[in-house]
Design an enzyme around this catalytic site. Structure first.
Site, PDB file in Angstrom:
ATOM      1  N   SER A 265       0.845  -1.191   0.000  1.00 50.24           N
ATOM      2  CA  SER A 265       0.000   0.000   0.000  1.00 50.24           C
ATOM      3  C   SER A 265       0.884   1.246   0.000  1.00 50.24           C
ATOM      4  O   SER A 265       2.090   1.164   0.200  1.00 50.24           O
ATOM      5  CB  SER A 265      -0.873   0.024   1.252  1.00 50.24           C
ATOM      6  OG  SER A 265      -0.037   0.251   2.379  1.00 50.24           O
ATOM      7  N   LYS A 266       0.233   2.378  -0.173  1.00 50.38           N
ATOM      8  CA  LYS A 266       0.966   3.631  -0.171  1.00 50.38           C
ATOM      9  C   LYS A 266       1.668   3.818   1.178  1.00 50.38           C
ATOM     10  O   LYS A 266       2.805   4.257   1.253  1.00 50.38           O
ATOM     11  CB  LYS A 266      -0.004   4.783  -0.437  1.00 50.38           C
ATOM     12  CG  LYS A 266       0.682   6.117  -0.326  1.00 50.38           C
ATOM     13  CD  LYS A 266      -0.176   7.252  -0.768  1.00 50.38           C
ATOM     14  CE  LYS A 266       0.068   8.493   0.047  1.00 50.38           C
ATOM     15  NZ  LYS A 266       1.441   8.721   0.490  1.00 50.38           N
ATOM     16  N   ARG A 267       0.960   3.435   2.253  1.00 51.65           N
ATOM     17  CA  ARG A 267       1.550   3.611   3.582  1.00 51.65           C
ATOM     18  C   ARG A 267       2.816   2.747   3.739  1.00 51.65           C
ATOM     19  O   ARG A 267       3.839   3.200   4.240  1.00 51.65           O
ATOM     20  CB  ARG A 267       0.518   3.272   4.658  1.00 51.65           C
ATOM     21  CG  ARG A 267       0.782   3.957   5.957  1.00 51.65           C
ATOM     22  CD  ARG A 267      -0.503   4.369   6.694  1.00 51.65           C
ATOM     23  NE  ARG A 267      -1.549   3.374   6.586  1.00 51.65           N
ATOM     24  CZ  ARG A 267      -1.744   2.388   7.457  1.00 51.65           C
ATOM     25  NH1 ARG A 267      -0.952   2.239   8.487  1.00 51.65           N
ATOM     26  NH2 ARG A 267      -2.739   1.552   7.299  1.00 51.65           N
TER      27      ARG A 267
END
Ligand code: GLU
Length: 508
Positions: A265-267
Site C-alpha cells: 500500500s501507499k503507507r
C-alpha cells in the site's frame, strides 16, 4: 474456431494516482496485445462521479507515455469503438438493465437505505451473510414482491429505484481463467448487485460488461481484486446473450509488501521508501506521494522490473528490452500467488539500465540537477564524469553529488585518510610526483600510472602507499572511480593546485 483478433483494454478509474499494480496490469495488457498483433485500448471508467479526482486521467496518460506503453485506441487516440470514456457513453447502458428486467433477469428495487440496513442487521443477528440475494430479496420492496400495479405506480410517481441483477439461488458458475484454471463459484455466495443506480447511471459492473462487449474485447487481463466480481460478470454475459463472445479472463496476482504480508500500500511504500506510484502525485490536500520517475528510476528499468513482478521467463534471464518482453511474455507463465516487491532488486534493475544508458539519456536524467559549475567545463567533460561514476550509484541523480570534486576544488576531506595516511613525507612524494607529470606533460591516464610506478621504484617505496593519499589530495575522498582516469579528466593544472592545498593539511 477461427482466431479472434486480440483486443485488450486497460480500464482504470480516475480516482487518484495509478498504483504500480495498475501500471503492471497496463503493461501485461500491452505486452499481450503486441505479441498477438492486437490492439491495446485505454478506457476511462468514470461512472462513479463521486470518486472522480481531477488530474487523475492526465496522470494515467502521462504514466503510460513515460513508460512507452503506447495506446492504440483511447480517449486521446480515438478509434472506431469510441467514445472511450464511460461518462461519454452514459446513454448506452440503461437500456440493457431494463431489457434484463423485462426478461426477468433483473428487477426494480425500491428499498430505502434504512430498509436495507435493517434487513442486513436482521440477517447478521441470525448469523447469516448480510446480503441482498435470492433469499432476502423476497422480503424486500422490489418488483419481485410487489404487484405489477404497485410497481407501475411507483415508477410513474418517480419513486427512487435501482435495478438489481436477479441471480439464481443455488447454481454453479464456472469459468476459465488463463492464469488460475477453472474457477467455480456458487451463486449463493454472491449478492444481487445493483446494475443501474438511483440516478439512472450504471454501476461499474454493468458499464464494464457492456463496454467490453461493444468494444469487442477478447481478453480481460486485470488485477486479482476483481476475481470475486468475475462470476457476476459471467452471469451478465449469459443473461445478455453474449456468452459466446465473452472475453477470456486472466486475473493477475497482487503485488505484495516485501515481507509478503499483504498488498503493497501507499503507507507501506512510504515506510519502506518504495514509491508505489509511477509519477509524483500531489493530492488536493497538499499531500505529496513519491513517484518512480522523480526518484530517479528509468522508464525501461521500471518496465523490466514490473514485468518480473508476477511473471518469469522459461530461463533465468532477467534483463529484457520491451521488444524482448513482447516476444517472451506469456500469461501462462504468470504466477497465481502474490509477487513480493523487493526494493534492492528494483534498484539493481535501475543500476543495470543506468550502466547501459547513452550519454544523451544520462544527460536527460540529470538535467534538472545541473548547476552552472556542472556545465562550465563543457558537455564532454560532464558526460565523462557521468560515465565514470554511474557504476557507483543506483540512480542517476546520485552521480553529481558524488562527483562534486570534478567540478570544483574539494570542499570535504575524508578524515580517516587525513589522520592515518597523510603526512609530510607522503605529501612531499606526491608533490614531486605531480611536478614530474607537469614537467613532462604526462597528462593521460596511462602515462600517469606508469610514472607513479617508476617514481615509487626510484624512491624505494611501495606505489600502494601513495595511491590513496593521492586520491585524497585530489578529490578529498577515500574511494572513487579509477584514479588515473579521474586524474586525466581533472587535468594537471587543477591537480597541482589541489595537491598544494592538501599539503597545507598536514597532520603534523
Ligand atoms: N475500473 C476498474 C478498475 O479501476 C476496471 C476493472 C477491470 O479491469 O475490469 O480497475
Amino acid at each position: 474456431m477461427s482466431e479472434r483478433p486480440v483486443r485488450v483494454r486497460f480500464a482504470p478509474s480516475p480516482t487518484g494516482p495509478l498504483h504500480i499494480g495498475g501500471v503492471r496490469t497496463a503493461l501485461y495488457n500491452y505486452l499481450f496485445a503486441k505479441q498477438h498483433g492486437g490492439k491495446f485500448l485505454l478506457r476511462i471508467e468514470d461512472t462513479d462521479q463521486k470518486r472522480f479526482v481531477p488530474g487523475a486521467e492526465e496522470y494515467i496518460n502521462e504514466s503510460l507515455a513515460w513508460l512507452g506503453l503506447t495506446v492504440d485506441e483511447g480517449v486521446k487516440e480515438g478509434g472506431e469503438y469510441g467514445p472511450y470514456k464511460q461518462s461519454e457513453r452514459m446513454d448506452m447502458y440503461a437500456s440493457y438493465a431494463h431489457q434484463l428486467v423485462s426478461e426477468d433477469k433483473a428487477y426494480y428495487a425500491f428499498d430505502t437505505p434504512d430498509e436495507i440496513n435493517a434487513m442486513k442487521e436482521r440477517l447478521m443477528a441470525n448469523n447469516m451473510a448480510a446480503k441482498y440475494d435470492a433469499i432476502s430479496r423476497m422480503s424486500m420492496k422490489n418488483s419481485l414482491t410487489l404487484s405489477s400495479d404497485e410497481v407501475k405506480e411507483k415508477l410513474q410517481n418517480g419513486d427512487d429505484y435501482v435495478v438489481r441483477i436477479k441471480l439464481p439461488r443455488n447454481e454453479e458458475i464456472r469459468f476459465h481463467d488463463i492464469i488460475r484454471g477453472w474457477i467455480v463459484f456458487n451463486s449463493s455466495q454472491l449478492d444481487d448487485k445493483v446494475l443501474l443506480k438511483g440516478d439512472g447511471l450504471p454501476t461499474y459492473h454493468l458499464a464494464n460488461i457492456v463496454d467490453d462487449h461493444k468494444m469487442d474485447i477478447s481478453h480481460v487481463i486485470r488485477g486479482e481484486e476483481w476475481l470475486p466480481s468475475a462470476p457476476l460478470h459471467v452471469m451478465l454475459y449469459r443473461y445478455l446473450g453474449w456468452e459466446d463472445t465473452m472475453p477470456q479472463f486472466a486475473h493477475l496476482p497482487l503485488i505484495l509488501r516485501p515481507d509478503g504480508k499483504g498488498k503493497l500500500s501507499k503507507r507501506d511504500g512510504d515506510k519502506l521508501g518504495i514509491p508505489v506510484f509511477p509519477l509524483e502525485w500531489h493530492a488536493a490536500d497538499g499531500e505529496k506521494s513519491s513517484g518512480y520517475r522523480e526518484s530517479g528510476f528509468m522508464p525501461n528499468a521500471v518496465v523490466n522490473l514490473l514485468a518480473m513482478l508476477g511473471w518469469h521467463p522459461s530461463d533465468n534471464k532477467e534483463l529484457f528490452t520491451v521488444d524482448e518482453l513482447v516476444q517472451a511474455f506469456s500469461l501462462e507463465r504468470v504466477s497465481k500467488s502474490g509477487a513480493k516487491f523487493d526494493i534492492d532488486k528494483a534498484k539493481w534493475y535501475n543500476h543495470q539500465y543506468l550502466m547501459s544508458a547513452t550519454s544523451d539519456e544520462l544527460l536527460a536524467l540529470i538535467k534538472d540537477d545541473l548547476e552552472p559549475m556542472h556545465t562550465a567545463l563543457g558537455q564532454e567533460y560532464l558526460v565523462r564524469v557521468l560515465d565514470m561514476l554511474k557504476e557507483k550509484v543506483s540512480f542517476a541523480n546520485d552521480i553529481l553529488p558524488l562527483g562534486e570534486y570534478f567540478f570544483r576544488l574539494p570542499t570535504k576531506y575524508d578524515e580517516g585518510v587525513q589522520n592515518k595516511k597523510w603526512n609530510s613525507e607522503v605529501a612531499n612524494h606526491i608533490h614531486n610526483y605531480v611536478d614530474d607529470l607537469i614537467a613532462n606533460n604526462w597528462k593521460n591516464a596511462a602515462e600517469m600510472e606508469n610514472h607513479l610506478q617508476s617514481y615509487a621504484d626510484n624512491s624505494g617505496i611501495n606505489k600502494g602507499t601513495l595511491m590513496q593519499p593521492l586520491r585524497w589530495a585530489i578529490s578529498g575522498q577515500a574511494g572513487g572511480p579509477p584514479i588515473f582516469e579521474m586524474m586525466e579528466l581533472i587535468g594537471l593544472d587543477s591537480i597541482a593546485e589541489r595537491v598544494k592545498i592538501a599539503r597545507l593539511k598536514h597532520a603534523l
